[in-house]
Enzyme design. Sequence first.
Site: not given
Ligand code: 13P
Length: 265
Positions: A13, A99, A171, A177, A217
């Site tokens: 993504n 999301h 998630e 992030g 992450s």
């Molecule tokens: P990160 O891998 O940057 O933590 O993001 C995850 C995400 O939101 C994927 O949709």
Amino acid sequence: MLQYSRQPLVAGNWKMNKTVSQAHTFVNSLKEAVAEVKNAEIVICPPYTALFSLNQVLKGSNIFLGAQNMYYYEKGAFTGEISPLMLQEAGCRYVILGHSERRIYFGEEDTLVNLKAKAALRTGLTPIICVGEQLADREAGKTEEVVQKQLIGSLVGLEPELCQMVVIAYEPVWAIGTGQNATAIEAQEVGNFIRKLLVNNAGKKGAEKIRLLYGGSIKPDNMADFIKQPDIDGALVGGASLEVTDFSLIIKTVQEVESKCQQLF
Ligand code: 13P
């Protein structure tokens, strides 16, 4: 141990990153880097602007396209929105729905995610439906409650045959992030909880067919732990999907673990 009836899936993504030319440079290197990968399905979800032309570049490769969002009407007066039909024509096979960034910044709720999921499936797109708790929910012991509400709300009214085609991404919002991933065991616990809930929507066999991804992450060095879990069938990758080296390492890790597991049988 992996469930062999479910092909692992690694989806990148990109969020609001990469211009069209940057996207092309990336994809040309990625195609080469993962050309030998056969056991895992690879998806990239770039911004809308890059979809159509990337589809030409990806033809005949083992990388598929997904979008990051869509509206649920085929066409009409919805300024700024994009329809499932348009995504399909642009070459998308997948679309990410619900999301947490859509939920948090744009106020999306389960009822809207549900309408979008139905429209996506009607158009032949596979929705990747995201669910996950905030840090405060986890600390209050409400992870399952939140995930259950999002899952049920997003899938309500879907016939079992259609329901078994969706992909669910767990998630946890606090892991996105932040570099603070959930442990593989935590992800497996929620994954197993989700799969049990899915029996109500898709039947027992149907629930076994649904692919569950972990997102938050994911990096090359933690992917193996997640993909070894019985209810985790891949990953939805944010930051690490923006670098060819990291993303291809993640994909190859999934392929490697999968091959090792198959050799055991
Ligand atoms: P990160 O891998 O940057 O933590 O993001 C995850 C995400 O939101 C994927 O949709």
